[in-house]
Design a protein around this motif. Structure first.
Motif, short mmCIF file in Angstrom:
data_model
loop_
_atom_site.label_atom_id
_atom_site.label_comp_id
_atom_site.label_asym_id
_atom_site.label_seq_id
_atom_site.Cartn_x
_atom_site.Cartn_y
_atom_site.Cartn_z
N GLN A 19 0.86 -1.18 0.00
CA GLN A 19 0.00 0.00 0.00
C GLN A 19 0.90 1.24 0.00
OE1 GLN A 19 -3.36 0.50 -0.22
NE2 GLN A 19 -3.35 -1.66 -0.81
N ILE A 20 1.01 1.87 -1.15
CA ILE A 20 1.90 3.03 -1.22
C ILE A 20 1.14 4.24 -0.70
CG2 ILE A 20 3.31 4.42 -2.77
CD1 ILE A 20 4.19 1.76 -3.59
N PRO A 21 1.63 4.85 0.37
CA PRO A 21 0.84 5.87 1.03
C PRO A 21 0.67 7.17 0.25
CG PRO A 21 3.00 5.66 2.07
CD PRO A 21 2.90 4.60 1.04
N GLN A 22 1.62 7.53 -0.55
CA GLN A 22 1.47 8.79 -1.26
C GLN A 22 2.18 8.70 -2.60
OE1 GLN A 22 4.42 11.10 1.34
NE2 GLN A 22 4.54 12.08 -0.62
N SER A 23 1.88 9.64 -3.46
CA SER A 23 2.49 9.59 -4.77
C SER A 23 3.35 10.82 -4.98
CB SER A 23 1.38 9.54 -5.81
OG SER A 23 1.84 8.87 -6.93
N SER A 24 4.59 10.59 -5.36
CA SER A 24 5.44 11.73 -5.68
C SER A 24 5.00 12.30 -7.02
CB SER A 24 6.89 11.26 -5.77
OG SER A 24 6.96 10.12 -6.61
N ARG A 25 5.22 13.59 -7.19
CA ARG A 25 4.89 14.22 -8.47
C ARG A 25 6.20 14.47 -9.20
NH1 ARG A 25 0.45 17.31 -10.47
NH2 ARG A 25 -0.64 16.52 -8.66
N VAL A 26 6.28 13.98 -10.43
CA VAL A 26 7.53 14.09 -11.19
C VAL A 26 7.42 15.24 -12.18
CG1 VAL A 26 9.08 12.90 -12.79
CG2 VAL A 26 7.98 11.62 -10.96
N ILE A 27 8.33 16.19 -12.05
CA ILE A 27 8.32 17.35 -12.94
C ILE A 27 9.64 17.40 -13.72
CG2 ILE A 27 8.01 19.85 -13.11
CD1 ILE A 27 6.82 19.86 -10.34
N THR A 28 9.53 17.36 -15.04
CA THR A 28 10.72 17.52 -15.88
C THR A 28 10.95 19.00 -16.12
OG1 THR A 28 10.49 15.41 -17.00
CG2 THR A 28 11.62 17.12 -18.22
N ILE A 29 12.19 19.43 -15.97
CA ILE A 29 12.52 20.83 -16.26
C ILE A 29 13.45 20.84 -17.47
CG2 ILE A 29 13.66 22.92 -15.39
CD1 ILE A 29 12.33 21.19 -12.67
N THR A 30 12.99 21.49 -18.51
CA THR A 30 13.76 21.41 -19.75
C THR A 30 13.67 22.69 -20.56
OG1 THR A 30 14.20 19.94 -21.61
CG2 THR A 30 11.89 20.39 -21.15
N SER A 31 14.40 22.70 -21.67
CA SER A 31 14.38 23.83 -22.61
C SER A 31 14.88 23.21 -23.89
CB SER A 31 15.37 24.91 -22.15
OG SER A 31 16.68 24.40 -22.19
#
Ligand SMILES: Nc1ncnc2c1ncn2[C@@H]1O[C@H](COP(=O)(O)OP(=O)(O)OP(=O)(O)O)[C@@H](O)[C@H]1O
Ligand SMILES: [Mg+2]
Length: 296
Positions: A19-31
């Motif tokens: 049971q995974i308690p929370q979800s990380s949010r993945v943000i790509t930073i690019t140009s």
């Protein structure tokens, strides 16, 4: 059954049991264009998110010129490669920066993941799962240039922040990133825009307008403007001193803007999370591995 498929089956069985308690949010930073300020933005944005009580891990996926660590004044000892080759625990490869920011050196070509046997991949996967429950945000700092790997990262992330400067070449390259991603998938995760190094507010507004209009008119893609950072000599000074400007010059214009960006961004994602669950780092690697398989 191919490797990616068996890995996916394993992942879903593993996910059911844990049971995974929370979800990380993945943000790509690019140009598209190099040197526009991605790494500085990533690090100082991470510090501002942390200041707002969020747990942030930076994953440096700039394989050629990884330098977030230089900006923080730390040198990485291990990378994701060591999880695969040396069976290191994910906790062993997370480097603590001086300011509480945690950092993982990628050091990994996605192709590397395709070349491992199932046992190694499953071990890797279990380690990645731990990150999922650990961090609120995982920020991916990417290198310059538009590659298939970058497209994969963008498509596999929950969101992407495009950083551009007002220079026409930087604007054109940012547009090219969006266009290239669309060539691979009509479904593009949320795209944000940050204008950096503007000489005036007016120039920043004009830059955002040009890029947003081009994406909307020709690609039918909406860019969400996150904020405008002015040209600020404190940024250069902080690079030289290897102390992030958010720490060394908390009241400079760049720091104030970063804080403002976080203040508008966090309530916005809290409301959108009610409708769209982030895929997180688990979803990120799952997708990246399957993309790799498709293009082999
Ligand atoms: N707002 C700003 N004001 C003044 N100088 C800036 C600003 N943002 C970035 N710079 C300058 O630009 C340089 C490059 O920034 P940074 O390393 O963050 O770019 P990058 O996009 O990560 O580059 P690369 O594509 O090589 O990874 C910095 O060392 C700094 O001197
Ligand atoms: Mg960089």
């Amino acid at each position: 059954m191919d490797q990616a498929q068996s890995l996916r089956e394993y992942m879903s069985r593993y996910n059911d049991k844990q049971q995974i308690p929370q979800s990380s949010r993945v943000i790509t930073i690019t140009s598209g264009k190099g040197g526009v300020g991605k790494s500085n933005f990533t690090l100082n944005f991470a510090l501002a998110l942390q200041g707002a009580g969020k747990k942030v891990v930076i994953l440096d996926l700039d394989l050629s010129t990884a330098n977030i660590n230089i900006l923080m004044g730390v040198s990485p000892r291990y990378s994701l490669i060591d999880v695969l080759y040396q069976k290191k625990e994910i906790w062993d490869i997370i480097q603590k920066g001086t300011y509480g920011i945690e950092y993982i050196s990628g050091g990994l070509e996605i192709q590397d993941l395709m070349e491992f046997d199932q046992n190694k991949l499953w071990y890797f996967w279990r380690q990645i799962q731990k990150l999922q429950a650990y961090a609120d945000f995982i920020l991916l700092d990417t290198g310059a240039g538009i590659s298939k790997e970058l497209v994969d990262f963008i498509l596999a992330s929950d969101e992407t922040i495009l950083v551009t400067t007002p220079e026409p070449t930087a604007i054109a390259d940012s547009y090219a990133v969006v266009k290239t991603v669309l060539q691979f998938s009509p479904q593009v995760p949320k795209l944000h825009l940050v204008v950096n190094r503007a000489q005036s507010y007016r120039e920043a507004v004009e830059t955002a307008r040009t890029l947003k209009n081009a994406c909307s008119n020709f690609l039918k893609i909406k860019l969400n403007s996150l904020g405008f950072l002015m040209e600020d000599d404190h940024v250069r000074k902080s690079v030289i001193s290897q102390i992030p400007f958010y720490i060394s010059y908390p009241n400079c214009a760049a720091s104030k803007t970063i804080k403002q960006i976080v203040n508008t961004y966090l309530p916005d994602i809290d409301s959108s999370s009610l409708t769209v669950e982030p895929k997180g780092i688990r979803g990120f690697f799952e997708k990246v591995i399957s993309f790799g398989k498709l293009t082999q």
